[in-house]
Write a protein that holds these residues in place. Sequence first.
Motif, PDB file in Angstrom:
ATOM      1  N   TYR A  40       0.840  -1.196   0.000  1.00 23.48           N
ATOM      2  CA  TYR A  40       0.000   0.000   0.000  1.00 23.48           C
ATOM      3  C   TYR A  40       0.880   1.254   0.000  1.00 23.48           C
ATOM      4  CZ  TYR A  40      -3.657   3.329   1.255  1.00 23.48           C
ATOM      5  OH  TYR A  40      -4.514   4.395   1.265  1.00 23.48           O
ATOM      6  N   THR A 103      -9.276  -2.166 -11.156  1.00 22.61           N
ATOM      7  CA  THR A 103      -8.295  -3.028 -10.532  1.00 22.61           C
ATOM      8  C   THR A 103      -7.715  -2.449  -9.240  1.00 22.61           C
ATOM      9  OG1 THR A 103      -7.689  -3.737 -12.765  1.00 22.61           O
ATOM     10  CG2 THR A 103      -6.141  -4.266 -11.017  1.00 22.61           C
ATOM     11  N   LYS A 106     -10.353  -1.757  -6.396  1.00 22.58           N
ATOM     12  CA  LYS A 106     -10.809  -3.011  -5.791  1.00 22.58           C
ATOM     13  C   LYS A 106      -9.770  -3.524  -4.801  1.00 22.58           C
ATOM     14  CE  LYS A 106     -13.775  -4.778  -9.464  1.00 22.58           C
ATOM     15  NZ  LYS A 106     -13.909  -5.770 -10.525  1.00 22.58           N
ATOM     16  N   TRP A 107      -8.501  -3.443  -5.191  1.00 25.08           N
ATOM     17  CA  TRP A 107      -7.438  -3.899  -4.294  1.00 25.08           C
ATOM     18  C   TRP A 107      -7.420  -3.052  -3.021  1.00 25.08           C
ATOM     19  CZ3 TRP A 107      -3.069  -2.089  -1.878  1.00 25.08           C
ATOM     20  CH2 TRP A 107      -2.240  -3.064  -1.318  1.00 25.08           C
ATOM     21  N   GLU A 110     -10.427  -3.893  -0.767  1.00 24.44           N
ATOM     22  CA  GLU A 110     -10.213  -5.167  -0.077  1.00 24.44           C
ATOM     23  C   GLU A 110      -9.154  -5.018   1.009  1.00 24.44           C
ATOM     24  OE1 GLU A 110     -10.861  -9.023   1.061  1.00 24.44           O
ATOM     25  OE2 GLU A 110     -12.058  -7.777  -0.262  1.00 24.44           O
ATOM     26  N   ARG A 111      -8.113  -4.294   0.727  1.00 20.98           N
ATOM     27  CA  ARG A 111      -7.074  -4.029   1.731  1.00 20.98           C
ATOM     28  C   ARG A 111      -7.680  -3.319   2.935  1.00 20.98           C
ATOM     29  NH1 ARG A 111      -5.493   0.796   4.215  1.00 20.98           N
ATOM     30  NH2 ARG A 111      -3.395   0.606   4.962  1.00 20.98           N
ATOM     31  N   LEU A 135      -4.518 -11.218  -1.671  1.00 18.93           N
ATOM     32  CA  LEU A 135      -4.391  -9.760  -1.747  1.00 18.93           C
ATOM     33  C   LEU A 135      -2.922  -9.337  -1.755  1.00 18.93           C
ATOM     34  CD1 LEU A 135      -6.269  -7.265  -1.817  1.00 18.93           C
ATOM     35  CD2 LEU A 135      -5.847  -7.066   0.627  1.00 18.93           C
ATOM     36  N   LYS A 138      -1.463 -10.052  -5.205  1.00 19.81           N
ATOM     37  CA  LYS A 138      -1.932  -9.069  -6.188  1.00 19.81           C
ATOM     38  C   LYS A 138      -1.274  -7.708  -5.951  1.00 19.81           C
ATOM     39  CE  LYS A 138      -6.475 -10.985  -7.197  1.00 19.81           C
ATOM     40  NZ  LYS A 138      -7.921 -10.805  -7.006  1.00 19.81           N
ATOM     41  N   GLY A 139      -1.160  -7.315  -4.694  1.00 20.95           N
ATOM     42  CA  GLY A 139      -0.543  -6.033  -4.356  1.00 20.95           C
ATOM     43  C   GLY A 139       0.896  -5.960  -4.828  1.00 20.95           C
ATOM     44  N   TYR A 142       0.726  -5.298  -8.517  1.00 21.93           N
ATOM     45  CA  TYR A 142       0.307  -3.929  -8.812  1.00 21.93           C
ATOM     46  C   TYR A 142       1.405  -2.927  -8.484  1.00 21.93           C
ATOM     47  CZ  TYR A 142      -4.312  -6.106  -9.025  1.00 21.93           C
ATOM     48  OH  TYR A 142      -5.373  -6.913  -9.328  1.00 21.93           O
TER      49      TYR A 142
END
Length: 184
Positions: A40, A103, A106-107, A110-111, A135, A138-139, A142
């Motif tokens: 993040y 995308t 959404k991440w 969810e985070r 997650l 995916k993070g 990203y």
Amino acid sequence: MQDIEIKSSEKQRQMHKDFFDRCKYAIEAGYYLEAILMEYAAIESRLEAICGIVGFPCGQYCLCRKDIAISTRINCLRVYRNTFKSVFKKTKLSPHFFTEKGTLRKWIDERNRIVHGLFKNEVKYTQRIQNSKDLAEKGYEYARLLYNEANRIRRLTKNHPEIFVSVIPQCKNNDCKGFNKDNQ
């Protein structure tokens, strides 16, 4: 003074380089929440960098940067991408990466559910922990995409500055601390 700046920039570069190793280790060791927190921060940092590279007032040199929400930068980049397609002609980001239900949002949603709601509902706790692995993976992806995108756009500004001549980045959030009403 210049030696201090060089050492600081070297440390900054090393920190960004180490991010991927540290994050990958956290995922492999099962420290998914730690990975998500690092991702993040890296994602927010890259969004800030991209905004700065293209000339948004909320970029990395903004004095009010801590007061600007990640969603504001995402929205500005969504509009910028749709308006100035030539800058994103060779991007590896999906067409829906910056969209309102895309995308990245959404991440982040969810985070937020996992991080902010982890201990709020005992019934959902186990599911949230299980979801955190996916997650985190995916993070990681990203964050890598955004690091690459920031580097690609930085190279584009150096090698093809003519693309940016008619490009005027405009903040899309009137409540943003970086918003300057005189520039609108």
